[in-house]
Design a protein around this motif. Structure first.
Motif, PDB file in Angstrom:
ATOM      1  N   THR A 175       0.990  -1.175  -0.022  1.00 25.19           N
ATOM      2  CA  THR A 175       0.047   0.118   0.046  1.00 25.19           C
ATOM      3  C   THR A 175       0.777   1.271   0.036  1.00 25.19           C
ATOM      4  O   THR A 175       1.716   1.365   0.835  1.00 25.19           O
ATOM      5  N   PRO A 176       0.521   2.231  -0.940  1.00 27.44           N
ATOM      6  CA  PRO A 176       1.454   3.585  -1.042  1.00 27.44           C
ATOM      7  C   PRO A 176       1.265   4.074   0.397  1.00 27.44           C
ATOM      8  O   PRO A 176       0.123   4.306   0.940  1.00 27.44           O
ATOM      9  N   LEU A 177       2.366   4.758   0.909  1.00 31.67           N
ATOM     10  CA  LEU A 177       2.349   5.353   2.087  1.00 31.67           C
ATOM     11  C   LEU A 177       2.762   6.982   1.740  1.00 31.67           C
ATOM     12  O   LEU A 177       3.011   7.199   0.584  1.00 31.67           O
ATOM     13  N   PRO A 178       2.263   7.776   2.728  1.00 30.62           N
ATOM     14  CA  PRO A 178       2.698   9.372   2.340  1.00 30.62           C
ATOM     15  C   PRO A 178       4.166   9.367   2.069  1.00 30.62           C
ATOM     16  O   PRO A 178       5.036   8.860   2.733  1.00 30.62           O
ATOM     17  N   GLY A 179       4.642   9.958   0.709  1.00 31.62           N
ATOM     18  CA  GLY A 179       5.913   9.980   0.416  1.00 31.62           C
ATOM     19  C   GLY A 179       6.033   8.860  -0.921  1.00 31.62           C
ATOM     20  O   GLY A 179       7.042   9.164  -1.532  1.00 31.62           O
ATOM     21  N   SER A 180       5.240   7.891  -0.844  1.00 29.45           N
ATOM     22  CA  SER A 180       5.376   7.062  -2.132  1.00 29.45           C
ATOM     23  C   SER A 180       4.886   7.816  -3.467  1.00 29.45           C
ATOM     24  O   SER A 180       4.108   8.953  -3.559  1.00 29.45           O
ATOM     25  N   LEU A 181       5.466   7.236  -4.423  1.00 36.30           N
ATOM     26  CA  LEU A 181       5.184   8.034  -5.609  1.00 36.30           C
ATOM     27  C   LEU A 181       3.801   7.926  -6.306  1.00 36.30           C
ATOM     28  O   LEU A 181       3.348   9.037  -6.811  1.00 36.30           O
ATOM     29  N   LYS A 213      13.332   2.930  -8.378  1.00 37.05           N
ATOM     30  CA  LYS A 213      13.279   2.592  -6.949  1.00 37.05           C
ATOM     31  C   LYS A 213      13.146   3.979  -6.264  1.00 37.05           C
ATOM     32  O   LYS A 213      13.370   5.083  -6.837  1.00 37.05           O
ATOM     33  N   ASN A 214      12.555   3.907  -5.130  1.00 35.08           N
ATOM     34  CA  ASN A 214      12.158   5.184  -4.451  1.00 35.08           C
ATOM     35  C   ASN A 214      12.556   5.238  -2.824  1.00 35.08           C
ATOM     36  O   ASN A 214      12.142   4.118  -2.411  1.00 35.08           O
ATOM     37  N   THR A 215      13.223   6.050  -2.327  1.00 41.64           N
ATOM     38  CA  THR A 215      13.533   6.055  -1.116  1.00 41.64           C
ATOM     39  C   THR A 215      12.936   7.353  -0.335  1.00 41.64           C
ATOM     40  O   THR A 215      13.236   8.533  -0.879  1.00 41.64           O
ATOM     41  N   PHE A 216      12.214   7.156   0.905  1.00 36.45           N
ATOM     42  CA  PHE A 216      11.723   8.453   1.492  1.00 36.45           C
ATOM     43  C   PHE A 216      11.815   8.179   2.981  1.00 36.45           C
ATOM     44  O   PHE A 216      11.687   7.109   3.416  1.00 36.45           O
ATOM     45  N   LEU A 217      11.898   9.442   3.577  1.00 35.94           N
ATOM     46  CA  LEU A 217      11.841   9.095   5.255  1.00 35.94           C
ATOM     47  C   LEU A 217      10.340   9.089   5.646  1.00 35.94           C
ATOM     48  O   LEU A 217       9.593  10.111   5.446  1.00 35.94           O
TER      49      LEU A 217
END
Length: 76
Positions: free
Chosen positions: A15-21, A39-43
């Motif tokens: 499930t996409p989270l806040p910060g997901s593309l 690839k995507n990386t976020f805090l």
């Protein structure tokens, strides 16, 4: 008991989270060839780093296929 075909086809990915593309139903188009991994990386929440992988679909949209969290620091 075995697994039915319907169970296998109804499997939902991460499930996409806040910060997901693709968070909030956002549609993102990529210029990369279908099948390419993005690839995507976020805090994320509570200071954890979120690592995601998307696959470019034939229509150019991104599908979230992998998501993991880990600490945002390294122990020596």
């Amino acid at each position: 008991m075995g697994c039915s075909t319907q169970e296998a086809t109804t499997r939902v990915g991460p499930t996409p989270l806040p910060g997901s593309l693709t968070y909030g139903g956002k549609v993102v188009h990529s210029r990369y060839r279908p099948g390419t991994i993005v690839k995507n990386t976020f805090l994320g929440q509570f200071g954890y780093r979120v690592f995601e992988r998307y696959v470019v679909q034939p229509d150019g949209t991104l599908r979230l296929t992998y998501q993991a969290t880990g600490p945002d620091f390294l122990w020596d």
